[in-house]
Design a protein around this motif. Structure first.
Motif, mmCIF file in Angstrom:
data_model
loop_
_atom_site.group_PDB
_atom_site.id
_atom_site.type_symbol
_atom_site.label_atom_id
_atom_site.label_comp_id
_atom_site.label_asym_id
_atom_site.label_seq_id
_atom_site.Cartn_x
_atom_site.Cartn_y
_atom_site.Cartn_z
ATOM 1 N N PHE A 7 0.835 -1.239 0.002
ATOM 2 C CA PHE A 7 -0.115 0.131 -0.211
ATOM 3 C C PHE A 7 0.918 1.129 -0.010
ATOM 4 O O PHE A 7 0.600 2.346 -0.710
ATOM 5 C CB PHE A 7 -1.198 0.016 1.161
ATOM 6 N N VAL A 8 1.858 1.092 0.896
ATOM 7 C CA VAL A 8 2.659 2.404 1.090
ATOM 8 C C VAL A 8 3.560 2.558 -0.362
ATOM 9 O O VAL A 8 3.463 3.869 -0.836
ATOM 10 C CB VAL A 8 3.825 2.291 2.139
ATOM 11 N N LEU A 9 3.925 1.498 -0.920
ATOM 12 C CA LEU A 9 4.795 1.663 -2.454
ATOM 13 C C LEU A 9 3.650 2.257 -3.180
ATOM 14 O O LEU A 9 4.123 3.110 -4.259
ATOM 15 C CB LEU A 9 5.476 0.114 -2.768
ATOM 16 N N PHE A 10 2.562 1.625 -3.259
ATOM 17 C CA PHE A 10 1.543 2.281 -4.245
ATOM 18 C C PHE A 10 1.235 3.676 -4.236
ATOM 19 O O PHE A 10 1.070 4.470 -5.053
ATOM 20 C CB PHE A 10 0.252 1.377 -4.240
ATOM 21 N N GLU A 11 1.198 4.045 -3.029
ATOM 22 C CA GLU A 11 0.598 5.469 -2.746
ATOM 23 C C GLU A 11 1.944 6.407 -3.099
ATOM 24 O O GLU A 11 1.887 7.534 -3.751
ATOM 25 C CB GLU A 11 0.315 5.489 -1.186
ATOM 26 N N LEU A 12 3.092 6.056 -2.765
ATOM 27 C CA LEU A 12 4.331 6.814 -3.080
ATOM 28 C C LEU A 12 4.489 6.821 -4.571
ATOM 29 O O LEU A 12 4.959 7.908 -4.982
ATOM 30 C CB LEU A 12 5.530 5.833 -2.596
ATOM 31 N N PHE A 13 4.028 5.803 -5.255
ATOM 32 C CA PHE A 13 4.323 5.635 -6.658
ATOM 33 C C PHE A 13 3.163 6.824 -7.163
ATOM 34 O O PHE A 13 3.527 7.629 -7.949
ATOM 35 C CB PHE A 13 4.398 4.390 -7.275
ATOM 36 N N THR A 14 1.898 6.484 -6.825
ATOM 37 C CA THR A 14 0.844 7.229 -7.664
ATOM 38 C C THR A 14 0.911 8.742 -7.009
ATOM 39 O O THR A 14 0.543 9.669 -7.867
ATOM 40 C CB THR A 14 -0.580 6.621 -7.421
ATOM 41 N N LEU A 15 1.202 9.098 -6.022
ATOM 42 C CA LEU A 15 0.975 10.232 -5.523
ATOM 43 C C LEU A 15 2.369 11.014 -5.360
ATOM 44 O O LEU A 15 2.506 12.206 -5.259
ATOM 45 C CB LEU A 15 0.353 10.424 -4.169
ATOM 46 N N CYS B 78 -5.865 9.511 -9.469
ATOM 47 C CA CYS B 78 -6.999 9.370 -8.746
ATOM 48 C C CYS B 78 -7.281 8.074 -8.141
ATOM 49 O O CYS B 78 -7.711 8.016 -7.044
ATOM 50 C CB CYS B 78 -8.208 9.667 -9.831
ATOM 51 N N ALA B 79 -6.787 7.052 -8.680
ATOM 52 C CA ALA B 79 -6.894 5.573 -7.961
ATOM 53 C C ALA B 79 -5.821 5.837 -6.722
ATOM 54 O O ALA B 79 -6.177 5.248 -5.704
ATOM 55 C CB ALA B 79 -6.013 4.802 -8.949
ATOM 56 N N GLY B 80 -4.700 6.575 -6.822
ATOM 57 C CA GLY B 80 -3.978 6.658 -5.446
ATOM 58 C C GLY B 80 -4.590 7.458 -4.487
ATOM 59 O O GLY B 80 -4.608 7.003 -3.341
ATOM 60 N N LEU B 81 -5.218 8.247 -4.746
ATOM 61 C CA LEU B 81 -6.004 9.099 -3.985
ATOM 62 C C LEU B 81 -7.325 8.556 -3.147
ATOM 63 O O LEU B 81 -7.516 8.421 -2.028
ATOM 64 C CB LEU B 81 -6.573 10.470 -4.700
ATOM 65 N N TYR B 82 -7.865 7.749 -4.270
ATOM 66 C CA TYR B 82 -8.934 6.824 -3.878
ATOM 67 C C TYR B 82 -8.582 5.953 -2.850
ATOM 68 O O TYR B 82 -9.258 5.688 -1.611
ATOM 69 C CB TYR B 82 -9.827 6.152 -4.776
ATOM 70 N N GLY B 83 -7.402 5.375 -3.034
ATOM 71 C CA GLY B 83 -6.964 4.127 -2.133
ATOM 72 C C GLY B 83 -6.495 4.750 -0.712
ATOM 73 O O GLY B 83 -6.703 4.266 0.385
ATOM 74 N N LEU B 84 -6.015 6.054 -0.726
ATOM 75 C CA LEU B 84 -5.585 6.713 0.419
ATOM 76 C C LEU B 84 -6.797 6.961 1.412
ATOM 77 O O LEU B 84 -6.813 6.563 2.389
ATOM 78 C CB LEU B 84 -4.861 7.954 0.297
ATOM 79 N N VAL B 85 -7.710 7.461 0.571
ATOM 80 C CA VAL B 85 -9.099 7.947 1.219
ATOM 81 C C VAL B 85 -9.836 6.616 2.029
ATOM 82 O O VAL B 85 -10.083 6.683 3.010
ATOM 83 C CB VAL B 85 -9.835 8.881 0.437
ATOM 84 N N ASP B 86 -10.015 5.786 1.066
ATOM 85 C CA ASP B 86 -10.434 4.413 1.411
ATOM 86 C C ASP B 86 -9.704 3.942 2.874
ATOM 87 O O ASP B 86 -10.194 3.501 3.688
ATOM 88 C CB ASP B 86 -10.587 3.453 0.473
ATOM 89 N N GLY C 194 5.632 9.722 -7.420
ATOM 90 C CA GLY C 194 6.218 9.278 -8.821
ATOM 91 C C GLY C 194 5.498 9.709 -9.925
ATOM 92 O O GLY C 194 6.143 10.303 -10.758
ATOM 93 N N VAL C 195 4.123 9.553 -9.994
ATOM 94 C CA VAL C 195 3.423 9.903 -11.241
ATOM 95 C C VAL C 195 3.677 11.454 -11.424
ATOM 96 O O VAL C 195 3.796 11.833 -12.507
ATOM 97 C CB VAL C 195 2.046 9.524 -11.339
ATOM 98 N N PRO C 196 3.607 12.355 -10.397
ATOM 99 C CA PRO C 196 3.629 14.009 -10.555
ATOM 100 C C PRO C 196 5.047 13.999 -11.143
ATOM 101 O O PRO C 196 5.170 15.124 -11.850
ATOM 102 C CB PRO C 196 3.184 14.405 -9.538
ATOM 103 N N LEU C 197 6.221 13.460 -10.522
ATOM 104 C CA LEU C 197 7.532 13.705 -10.902
ATOM 105 C C LEU C 197 7.557 13.506 -12.325
ATOM 106 O O LEU C 197 8.322 13.915 -13.142
ATOM 107 C CB LEU C 197 8.442 13.066 -10.064
ATOM 108 N N LEU C 198 6.919 12.168 -12.909
ATOM 109 C CA LEU C 198 7.144 11.799 -14.094
ATOM 110 C C LEU C 198 6.370 12.679 -15.151
ATOM 111 O O LEU C 198 6.812 13.051 -16.230
ATOM 112 C CB LEU C 198 6.445 10.271 -14.454
ATOM 113 N N MET C 199 5.240 13.349 -14.544
ATOM 114 C CA MET C 199 4.541 14.168 -15.578
ATOM 115 C C MET C 199 5.389 15.714 -15.658
ATOM 116 O O MET C 199 5.312 16.247 -16.599
ATOM 117 C CB MET C 199 3.227 14.463 -14.930
#
Length: 166
Positions: free
Chosen positions: A5-13, A134-142, A15-20
């Motif tokens: 979960f932590v790795l997924f959140e670090l990547f989506t919230l 959005c998937a990362g944010l949804y996972g974090l809020v959930d 890593g993805v903005p850094l890549l963008m």
């Protein structure tokens, strides 16, 4: 909290903005060069399709190196290479004429026709990044609301509480 979960959140919230940001920087640099740089007619010298493999089995990569030349206004001929996705130069062969954008003050920085990050590619990357964030944010809020009472539901006042009957 699970490591996945932590790795997924670090990547989506994270890593993805850094890549963008990296893709956005390349897109702006290429758009600026195309709009403000000088342009010359160039000639394709050759195309190389890159290969990759593990030594036992080789595959053709989706990457391609374009070798091209173009002339500056003073007659100097420059030869450059540019690596990009092979679809950018489909149909081009040695001898094909291409448009080359370059900076007059630094002609070693050039961009062949269809090379680099363009508008459609940037739009597709942005849409994919937005979905992933959005998937990362949804996972974090959930995860944060797990075990919490549903939102906008108040417990009844103590005067209305009754003991549980078994």
């Amino acid at each position: 909290m699970k490591v996945e979960f932590v790795l997924f959140e670090l990547f989506t919230l994270g890593g993805v903005p850094l890549l963008m940001a990296w893709v956005w920087r390349r897109y702006r640099r290429n758009a600026k060069l195309r709009a403000r740089g000088a342009h010359a007619r160039g000639t394709v010298l050759r195309k190389e399709h890159l290969r990759h493999g593990d030594g036992f089995e080789e595959h053709e990569s989706t990457r391609c190196i374009l070798h091209y030349s173009f002339s500056l206004p003073d007659g100097t001929v420059l030869q450059h290479t540019y690596e990009d996705h092979f679809m950018a130069w489909t149909g081009m062969s040695p001898g094909s004429q291409i448009d080359v954008a370059y900076w007059p003050e630094a002609p070693r920085h050039s961009l062949p026709e269809n090379g680099g990050v363009n508008g459609p590619l940037f739009s597709a990357c942005s849409a994919l990044a937005l979905i992933m964030m959005c998937a990362g944010l949804y996972g974090l809020v959930d995860h944060l609301w797990e075990g919490a009472p549903p939102p906008f539901v108040r417990p009844p006042p103590e005067s209305q509480m009754r003991p549980l009957q078994q």
